[in-house]
Design an enzyme around this catalytic site. Structure first.
Site, PDB file in Angstrom:
ATOM      1  N   LYS A  44       2.385  -2.657   6.052  1.00 39.02           N
ATOM      2  CA  LYS A  44       2.676  -2.657   4.623  1.00 39.02           C
ATOM      3  C   LYS A  44       4.126  -2.286   4.347  1.00 39.02           C
ATOM      4  CE  LYS A  44      -1.367  -3.971   3.239  1.00 39.02           C
ATOM      5  NZ  LYS A  44      -1.567  -5.285   2.591  1.00 39.02           N
ATOM      6  N   TYR A  78      -1.517   0.018  10.071  1.00 34.10           N
ATOM      7  CA  TYR A  78      -1.706  -0.628   8.766  1.00 34.10           C
ATOM      8  C   TYR A  78      -0.531  -0.268   7.870  1.00 34.10           C
ATOM      9  CZ  TYR A  78      -3.740  -1.477   4.134  1.00 34.10           C
ATOM     10  OH  TYR A  78      -3.964  -1.895   2.841  1.00 34.10           O
ATOM     11  N   SER A  90       0.855  -1.193   0.000  1.00 33.46           N
ATOM     12  CA  SER A  90       0.000   0.000   0.000  1.00 33.46           C
ATOM     13  C   SER A  90       0.883   1.233   0.000  1.00 33.46           C
ATOM     14  CB  SER A  90      -0.906   0.014   1.240  1.00 33.46           C
ATOM     15  OG  SER A  90      -1.550   1.273   1.385  1.00 33.46           O
TER      16      SER A  90
END
Length: 246
Positions: free
Chosen positions: A155, A151, A138
């Site tokens: 990633k 998050y 991401s």
């Protein structure tokens, strides 16, 4: 093009969104696919749309070792082996300031987004014919991402894991990653719902991504057209990374 004629791919988290778009692109280019997902009914619908002669679904959770083994075994039993792997399954159950994150949620994010991708790769290797892997990272893993900080950390770890595996598995297996910005899907809906025009204004290409915008680059990286590319992370971000913010 039939770049994947006679090839078999396994795509995790593929009942909808980016994972499904990747599966559909590969089928359109000649592949047979095994798709996984937690929602058994959604997975059945995805297989029906892809065509049951070329697609099979194995329901389960990405971080479940028994599920991984079952999915890889099914690829061998149904289609004769496994050539390509797309680690697309991911979660983000935590929103808000990084210092306030629930550590149990943080551990689960790492388990699914990082360790499961590593475990899927190890399981796929056992068949002996794996050619290429694409990890779905991401843009959040390349810079600070307020609200979804952990998050992003997961990633970033996946991006580095991609580089490590590329070095370890060469020359037999190529390992690359894609780092999308906001793509319109159920997974990212909270980031643009009720404010899509505002969100899209941050992108030089003046729109949010669609799952198909990621499927094309994924197919390229998996294919022999990318035969001299490994250890790379390609941003698929509508130009967002080219625009400075002050």
């Amino acid at each position: 093009m039939q770049r994947f004629a006679g090839r078999v791919a396994l795509i995790t988290g593929a009942s909808r969104g980016i994972g499904f778009a990747v599966a559909r692109r590969l089928v359109d280019e000649g592949a047979s696919v095994v798709v996984t997902g937690r929602d058994e009914e959604a997975l059945k619908a995805a297989v029906a749309e892809l065509g049951e002669e070329r697609a099979a679904g194995v329901p389960g959770k990405a971080d479940d070792p028994a599920h991984r083994d079952a999915a890889v075994a099914h690829a061998a039993e149904r289609f004769g082996g496994l050539d390509h792997l797309v680690n697309n399954a991911g979660i983000n159950p935590a929103y808000g300031p990084l210092t306030g994150i629930d550590f149990d949620a943080a551990r689960k994010i790492l388990e699914v987004n990082v360790l499961a991708a590593l475990a899927w790769t190890g399981a796929a290797l056992k068949g002996g014919r794996l050619k290429s892997v694409v990890n779905m990272a991401s843009i959040a893993g390349t810079a600070a991402s307020p609200g979804i900080g952990f998050y992003g950390i997961s990633k970033a770890a996946l991006i580095n894991q991609t580089q490590q595996l590329a070095a370890e598995l060469a020359p037999a297996v190529r390992v690359n990653a894609l780092a999308p910005a906001v793509v319109k899907s159920r997974f990212s809906k909270a980031l643009y719902e009720c404010r899509e025009a505002e969100a899209a204004a941050a992108y030089p290409l003046a729109r949010l991504g669609e799952p198909e915008d990621v499927a094309g680059p994924a197919a390229f990286l998996l294919s022999d057209d990318a035969a001299w590319i490994t250890g790379q992370t390609i941003l698929v971000d509508g130009g967002a990374s080219a625009r400075l913010t002050w």
